[in-house]
Design a protein around this motif. Structure first.
Motif, PDB file in Angstrom:
ATOM      1  N   PHE A  16       2.928 -25.300  -6.103  1.00 55.93           N
ATOM      2  CA  PHE A  16       2.508 -24.841  -7.216  1.00 55.93           C
ATOM      3  C   PHE A  16       3.008 -23.104  -7.172  1.00 55.93           C
ATOM      4  O   PHE A  16       2.358 -22.706  -6.051  1.00 55.93           O
ATOM      5  CB  PHE A  16       1.110 -24.837  -7.826  1.00 55.93           C
ATOM      6  CG  PHE A  16       0.519 -26.219  -8.161  1.00 55.93           C
ATOM      7  CD1 PHE A  16       0.873 -26.657  -9.497  1.00 55.93           C
ATOM      8  CD2 PHE A  16       0.196 -27.214  -7.104  1.00 55.93           C
ATOM      9  CE1 PHE A  16       0.502 -27.907  -9.806  1.00 55.93           C
ATOM     10  CE2 PHE A  16       0.128 -28.401  -7.427  1.00 55.93           C
ATOM     11  CZ  PHE A  16       0.038 -28.856  -8.650  1.00 55.93           C
ATOM     12  N   LEU A  17       3.683 -22.637  -8.045  1.00 53.64           N
ATOM     13  CA  LEU A  17       4.168 -21.240  -7.821  1.00 53.64           C
ATOM     14  C   LEU A  17       3.684 -20.559  -9.253  1.00 53.64           C
ATOM     15  O   LEU A  17       4.439 -20.767 -10.200  1.00 53.64           O
ATOM     16  CB  LEU A  17       5.669 -21.228  -7.750  1.00 53.64           C
ATOM     17  CG  LEU A  17       6.336 -22.008  -6.459  1.00 53.64           C
ATOM     18  CD1 LEU A  17       7.176 -23.283  -6.819  1.00 53.64           C
ATOM     19  CD2 LEU A  17       7.152 -21.083  -5.703  1.00 53.64           C
ATOM     20  N   PRO A  18       2.617 -19.603  -9.183  1.00 49.98           N
ATOM     21  CA  PRO A  18       2.326 -19.008 -10.313  1.00 49.98           C
ATOM     22  C   PRO A  18       3.071 -18.015 -10.720  1.00 49.98           C
ATOM     23  O   PRO A  18       2.736 -17.230 -11.826  1.00 49.98           O
ATOM     24  CB  PRO A  18       0.925 -18.405  -9.888  1.00 49.98           C
ATOM     25  CG  PRO A  18       0.928 -18.646  -8.492  1.00 49.98           C
ATOM     26  CD  PRO A  18       1.976 -19.725  -7.971  1.00 49.98           C
ATOM     27  N   GLY A  19       4.145 -17.505 -10.215  1.00 55.21           N
ATOM     28  CA  GLY A  19       4.956 -16.451 -10.535  1.00 55.21           C
ATOM     29  C   GLY A  19       4.546 -15.063 -10.067  1.00 55.21           C
ATOM     30  O   GLY A  19       4.874 -14.068 -10.735  1.00 55.21           O
ATOM     31  N   ARG A  20       3.525 -15.130  -9.020  1.00 54.23           N
ATOM     32  CA  ARG A  20       2.912 -13.891  -8.706  1.00 54.23           C
ATOM     33  C   ARG A  20       2.416 -14.084  -7.286  1.00 54.23           C
ATOM     34  O   ARG A  20       2.489 -15.223  -6.725  1.00 54.23           O
ATOM     35  CB  ARG A  20       1.797 -13.229  -9.617  1.00 54.23           C
ATOM     36  CG  ARG A  20       0.793 -14.410  -9.520  1.00 54.23           C
ATOM     37  CD  ARG A  20      -0.323 -13.915 -10.370  1.00 54.23           C
ATOM     38  NE  ARG A  20      -0.022 -13.751 -11.631  1.00 54.23           N
ATOM     39  CZ  ARG A  20      -0.818 -13.275 -12.773  1.00 54.23           C
ATOM     40  NH1 ARG A  20      -2.022 -12.802 -12.327  1.00 54.23           N
ATOM     41  NH2 ARG A  20      -0.405 -13.094 -13.854  1.00 54.23           N
ATOM     42  N   ASP A  21       2.155 -13.005  -6.672  1.00 50.84           N
ATOM     43  CA  ASP A  21       1.783 -13.166  -5.260  1.00 50.84           C
ATOM     44  C   ASP A  21       0.358 -13.987  -5.268  1.00 50.84           C
ATOM     45  O   ASP A  21      -0.365 -13.965  -5.942  1.00 50.84           O
ATOM     46  CB  ASP A  21       1.541 -11.691  -4.408  1.00 50.84           C
ATOM     47  CG  ASP A  21       2.998 -11.091  -4.097  1.00 50.84           C
ATOM     48  OD1 ASP A  21       4.022 -11.967  -4.080  1.00 50.84           O
ATOM     49  OD2 ASP A  21       2.808  -9.916  -3.703  1.00 50.84           O
ATOM     50  N   VAL A  22       0.199 -14.701  -4.129  1.00 54.75           N
ATOM     51  CA  VAL A  22      -0.989 -15.402  -3.961  1.00 54.75           C
ATOM     52  C   VAL A  22      -1.728 -14.782  -2.717  1.00 54.75           C
ATOM     53  O   VAL A  22      -2.711 -14.034  -3.192  1.00 54.75           O
ATOM     54  CB  VAL A  22      -0.851 -17.048  -3.589  1.00 54.75           C
ATOM     55  CG1 VAL A  22      -2.229 -17.802  -3.265  1.00 54.75           C
ATOM     56  CG2 VAL A  22      -0.206 -17.740  -4.740  1.00 54.75           C
ATOM     57  N   VAL A  55      -6.094 -27.771   0.305  1.00 53.82           N
ATOM     58  CA  VAL A  55      -5.448 -26.679  -0.620  1.00 53.82           C
ATOM     59  C   VAL A  55      -4.734 -25.473   0.558  1.00 53.82           C
ATOM     60  O   VAL A  55      -5.546 -25.264   1.567  1.00 53.82           O
ATOM     61  CB  VAL A  55      -6.588 -26.121  -1.323  1.00 53.82           C
ATOM     62  CG1 VAL A  55      -5.905 -24.732  -2.001  1.00 53.82           C
ATOM     63  CG2 VAL A  55      -6.948 -27.077  -2.316  1.00 53.82           C
ATOM     64  N   PHE A  56      -3.898 -25.212   0.013  1.00 59.68           N
ATOM     65  CA  PHE A  56      -3.057 -24.132   1.114  1.00 59.68           C
ATOM     66  C   PHE A  56      -2.579 -22.965   0.282  1.00 59.68           C
ATOM     67  O   PHE A  56      -1.914 -23.218  -0.670  1.00 59.68           O
ATOM     68  CB  PHE A  56      -1.952 -24.944   1.965  1.00 59.68           C
ATOM     69  CG  PHE A  56      -1.090 -23.943   3.066  1.00 59.68           C
ATOM     70  CD1 PHE A  56      -1.581 -23.584   4.119  1.00 59.68           C
ATOM     71  CD2 PHE A  56      -0.037 -23.513   2.555  1.00 59.68           C
ATOM     72  CE1 PHE A  56      -1.032 -22.585   4.934  1.00 59.68           C
ATOM     73  CE2 PHE A  56       0.717 -22.498   3.153  1.00 59.68           C
ATOM     74  CZ  PHE A  56       0.360 -22.145   4.497  1.00 59.68           C
ATOM     75  N   PHE A  57      -2.750 -21.830   0.752  1.00 55.36           N
ATOM     76  CA  PHE A  57      -2.324 -20.604   0.056  1.00 55.36           C
ATOM     77  C   PHE A  57      -1.083 -19.989   1.024  1.00 55.36           C
ATOM     78  O   PHE A  57      -1.476 -19.684   2.015  1.00 55.36           O
ATOM     79  CB  PHE A  57      -3.527 -19.538  -0.182  1.00 55.36           C
ATOM     80  CG  PHE A  57      -4.550 -19.826  -1.106  1.00 55.36           C
ATOM     81  CD1 PHE A  57      -4.405 -20.756  -2.160  1.00 55.36           C
ATOM     82  CD2 PHE A  57      -5.965 -19.257  -0.592  1.00 55.36           C
ATOM     83  CE1 PHE A  57      -5.542 -21.201  -2.852  1.00 55.36           C
ATOM     84  CE2 PHE A  57      -6.775 -19.517  -1.388  1.00 55.36           C
ATOM     85  CZ  PHE A  57      -6.732 -20.494  -2.732  1.00 55.36           C
ATOM     86  N   GLY A  58       0.019 -19.925   0.523  1.00 61.53           N
ATOM     87  CA  GLY A  58       1.025 -19.289   1.025  1.00 61.53           C
ATOM     88  C   GLY A  58       1.379 -17.739   0.331  1.00 61.53           C
ATOM     89  O   GLY A  58       0.400 -17.397  -0.737  1.00 61.53           O
ATOM     90  N   SER A  59       2.438 -17.222   0.633  1.00 60.43           N
ATOM     91  CA  SER A  59       2.688 -15.922  -0.068  1.00 60.43           C
ATOM     92  C   SER A  59       2.705 -15.800  -1.478  1.00 60.43           C
ATOM     93  O   SER A  59       2.157 -15.032  -1.912  1.00 60.43           O
ATOM     94  CB  SER A  59       3.946 -15.172   0.729  1.00 60.43           C
ATOM     95  OG  SER A  59       5.258 -16.023   0.333  1.00 60.43           O
ATOM     96  N   ASP A  60       3.458 -16.893  -2.002  1.00 64.94           N
ATOM     97  CA  ASP A  60       3.604 -16.764  -3.512  1.00 64.94           C
ATOM     98  C   ASP A  60       3.354 -18.230  -4.088  1.00 64.94           C
ATOM     99  O   ASP A  60       3.857 -18.743  -5.065  1.00 64.94           O
ATOM    100  CB  ASP A  60       4.823 -16.173  -3.853  1.00 64.94           C
ATOM    101  CG  ASP A  60       6.285 -17.045  -3.068  1.00 64.94           C
ATOM    102  OD1 ASP A  60       6.045 -17.938  -2.449  1.00 64.94           O
ATOM    103  OD2 ASP A  60       7.171 -16.805  -3.793  1.00 64.94           O
ATOM    104  N   PHE A  61       2.745 -19.069  -3.306  1.00 63.28           N
ATOM    105  CA  PHE A  61       2.546 -20.518  -3.894  1.00 63.28           C
ATOM    106  C   PHE A  61       1.151 -21.038  -3.223  1.00 63.28           C
ATOM    107  O   PHE A  61       0.607 -20.458  -2.182  1.00 63.28           O
ATOM    108  CB  PHE A  61       3.610 -21.193  -3.212  1.00 63.28           C
ATOM    109  CG  PHE A  61       3.540 -21.511  -1.854  1.00 63.28           C
ATOM    110  CD1 PHE A  61       2.926 -22.590  -1.125  1.00 63.28           C
ATOM    111  CD2 PHE A  61       4.371 -20.901  -0.804  1.00 63.28           C
ATOM    112  CE1 PHE A  61       3.112 -22.776   0.185  1.00 63.28           C
ATOM    113  CE2 PHE A  61       4.443 -20.857   0.667  1.00 63.28           C
ATOM    114  CZ  PHE A  61       3.759 -21.960   0.891  1.00 63.28           C
ATOM    115  N   ILE A  62       0.901 -22.061  -3.963  1.00 65.82           N
ATOM    116  CA  ILE A  62      -0.296 -22.740  -3.585  1.00 65.82           C
ATOM    117  C   ILE A  62       0.369 -24.412  -3.573  1.00 65.82           C
ATOM    118  O   ILE A  62       0.803 -24.967  -4.382  1.00 65.82           O
ATOM    119  CB  ILE A  62      -1.294 -22.709  -4.748  1.00 65.82           C
ATOM    120  CG1 ILE A  62      -1.746 -21.397  -4.927  1.00 65.82           C
ATOM    121  CG2 ILE A  62      -2.586 -23.495  -4.315  1.00 65.82           C
ATOM    122  CD1 ILE A  62      -2.476 -20.977  -6.641  1.00 65.82           C
TER     123      ILE A  62
END
Length: 186
Positions: A16-22, A55-62
């Motif tokens: 999932f890419l929220p369009g902002r930094d995660v 659940v995994f948080f990357g630089s700009d994705f989940i």
């Protein structure tokens, strides 16, 4: 807010890419179960959705991994949890995570480990981040030449992770660093 989704090589994981930094340039975060997610309001909210197992948080994705069920049924709830988190501007973490101590290497082994980390950071991690995962260096056994790596996000449990380790990462490390004989997941 528009959240894009992408498939990953792991059919049980969706990116999932929220369009902002995660996490931005901060350390990525892996939550292999609901218990580990208590320090993150977003991860905890995602684990309340039935069948979510990681659940995994990357630089700009989940990346979200499911144990069963159809994505078409799970995606709306996941999208709603992510959207609510970011529109309410909630913090990603409630408290700082305790970092695991990394082994200390000396002499020639320290130089080899630095080369391994450099290759992982510049060639491997960006590629697996595109697939919603991460690979972390966990150790190097100088006597046997074995590199130990930890697979996170969509890489954990991915059917193609063994092939990625053996044919991709292991071959690359062995090509550039003759002291490396094998790569193992921990």
């Amino acid at each position: 807010m528009f959240i894009q989704t992408e498939t990953t090589p792991n059919p049980a994981t969706l990116k999932f890419l929220p369009g902002r930094d995660v996490v931005g340039h901060g350390p990525v975060a892996d939550f292999p179960d609901a218990e580990s997610a208590t320090r993150s309001p977003l991860a905890a909210a995602l684990f309340t959705i039935p069948y979510v197992t990681r659940v995994f948080f990357g630089s700009d994705f989940i990346s979200v991994t499911k144990k069963e069920g159809e994505w078409k049924h799970l995606k709306p709830a996941i999208l709603a949890a992510i959207m609510e988190h970011f529109t309410r501007e909630l913090p990603l973490y409630e408290s700082a995570a305790a970092d695991e101590a990394e082994p200390v290497y000396e002499g020639e082994t320290a130089e080899i480990v630095a080369q391994i980390k450099e290759l992982l950071d510049t060639r491997v991690r960006p590629a697996v981040a595109n697939d919603g995962g991460d690979i972390i260096f966990k150790g190097f056994e100088a006597g046997s030449g074995i590199v130990f790596l930890h697979l996170r996000g969509s890489c954990a449990g991915c059917p193609s992770s063994t092939m990625t380790l053996r044919h991709g990462i292991e071959n690359m490390l062995r090509h550039y660093i003759p002291e490396v004989s094998a790569v193992e997941a921990v």
